[in-house]
Design an enzyme around this catalytic site. Structure first.
Site, short mmCIF file in Angstrom:
data_model
loop_
_atom_site.label_atom_id
_atom_site.label_comp_id
_atom_site.label_asym_id
_atom_site.label_seq_id
_atom_site.Cartn_x
_atom_site.Cartn_y
_atom_site.Cartn_z
N HIS A 1 0.85 -1.18 0.00
CA HIS A 1 0.00 0.00 0.00
C HIS A 1 0.89 1.23 0.00
O HIS A 1 1.95 1.25 0.63
CB HIS A 1 -0.90 0.00 1.24
N VAL B 1 0.13 9.15 -0.97
CA VAL B 1 0.70 10.49 -0.73
C VAL B 1 -0.39 11.50 -1.06
O VAL B 1 -1.10 11.35 -2.05
CB VAL B 1 1.97 10.75 -1.56
N ARG B 2 -0.51 12.53 -0.24
CA ARG B 2 -1.65 13.43 -0.38
C ARG B 2 -1.32 14.81 0.18
O ARG B 2 -0.40 14.97 1.00
CB ARG B 2 -2.87 12.86 0.33
N GLY C 1 -17.02 10.95 -0.90
CA GLY C 1 -16.15 10.53 -1.99
C GLY C 1 -16.75 9.39 -2.79
O GLY C 1 -17.80 8.84 -2.47
N ARG C 2 -16.05 9.02 -3.85
CA ARG C 2 -16.53 7.99 -4.76
C ARG C 2 -16.25 6.61 -4.15
O ARG C 2 -15.11 6.21 -3.98
CB ARG C 2 -15.83 8.12 -6.11
#
Length: 305
Positions: A112, A115-116, A265-266
């Site tokens: 996994h 980054v955001r 969110g989706r």
């Protein structure tokens, strides 16, 4: 000055580079990632766009997803302000890349990476911003040299930002990817950081890029090394059982999953991380001395690098 275009360009390029590298492991005759672009209009609870790239039934990757998202909303969800109540009610813009790769071969670990960046704004106040991310490894039949390679790559990526950064982020990862209801680690860790804004925007962005850019070097050589090892139904059965721990963590404890669902969110993109085949057994333990018992000896945190 926060340059959202610069952030978007980096995350878009990172998604592309990872997909190209993973498809190279699949080989010329392997599966390709299918791209699923999506758009949410301003009238919806969450506006924005993204591209979810999925591979299923590949020669190497049984299932995997590499998702890019760039969304905004009128108010931060509760999961984002629980520890920072002063930001409640701020509008926000969030973007990043998130991925999970589940190989078919049980001797290949799941990985996994995320980054955001997030910017929260309010009229008459300075923007608040922070970065987050990390990567971690979840083996089923662990090879110590693979775990050492993964951690050493993480350590080298973070070394330019301080001698103590890897150790702090490794500890954070060990504590975060922990199933409290089982008192058990999800895997063998890696690095994890959140709410990062110390040292200025440029430093924090550079650190986030270093983590994102290191993923293919940390993970894909392990897959190349183990993907051709022979396995049977016993190994696949145990892999499916251990994947249950992965699902439990993502649905019960993961902040990213919670943020995505709370913010509208989706759903398909949020839950792309789940493996295709999972099994649970009631109060089961592997027999002592077997290969299946080895993973439990590897889970307690240690200095792998």
């Amino acid at each position: 000055m926060i340059d959202a275009t610069l952030l978007r360009d980096y995350f878009t390029g990172l998604q592309t580079r990872i997909i190209v590298a993973a498809e190279a492991i699949e080989g010329a005759d392997g599966r390709k990632f299918s791209a699923d672009p999506w758009q949410k209009d301003a009238g919806e609870p969450l506006a924005g766009s993204g591209r979810t790239c999925i591979i299923e039934g590949g020669r190497v990757f049984e299932r995997g997803g590499v998702a890019l998202s760039h969304v905004s909303g009128p108010a931060l969800p509760a999961s984002a302000t629980a520890k920072r109540p002063e930001l409640a009610g701020r509008a926000f813009e969030a973007m990043g890349v998130s991925l999970v790769l589940h190989p078919e071969n049980p001797y290949c670990p799941t990985a996994h990476m995320n980054v955001r960046a997030l910017v929260a704004t309010k009229a008459g106040a300075e923007p608040a911003w922070w970065f987050g991310g990390g990567m971690d490894l979840t083996p089923y039949y662990p090879f110590a040299e693979d775990i050492r390679h993964f951690h050493s790559t993480c350590k080298q990526a973070l070394l330019p930002f301080g001698d103590d950064v890897y150790a702090r982020y490794k500890k954070w990862c060990d504590e975060y990817f922990f199933l409290k209801h089982r008192q058990e680690a999800r895997g063998v860790g890696g690095v994890f950081f959140d709410d990062l804004n110390e040292g200025g925007f440029e430093r924090c962005f550079a650190l986030t890029q270093a983590v994102g850019d290191a993923f293919t070097t940390a993970y894909l050589p392990i897959i190349e090394q183990r993907r051709r090892l022979p396995y049977g139904e016993r190994e696949r059965d145990f892999q499916a059982y251990r994947r249950g721990r992965y699902v439990e963590f993502n649905l019960v404890w993961d902040r990213g999953t919670l943020f995505g669902l709370q913010s509208g969110g989706r759903t398909e993109s949020i839950l792309m991380s789940l493996p295709p085949i999972v099994k649970w057994r009631y109060d089961w333990q592997p027999e002592a001395g077997t290969a299946e018992a080895l993973i439990y000896e590897m889970l307690p945190p240690r200095d792998w690098a």
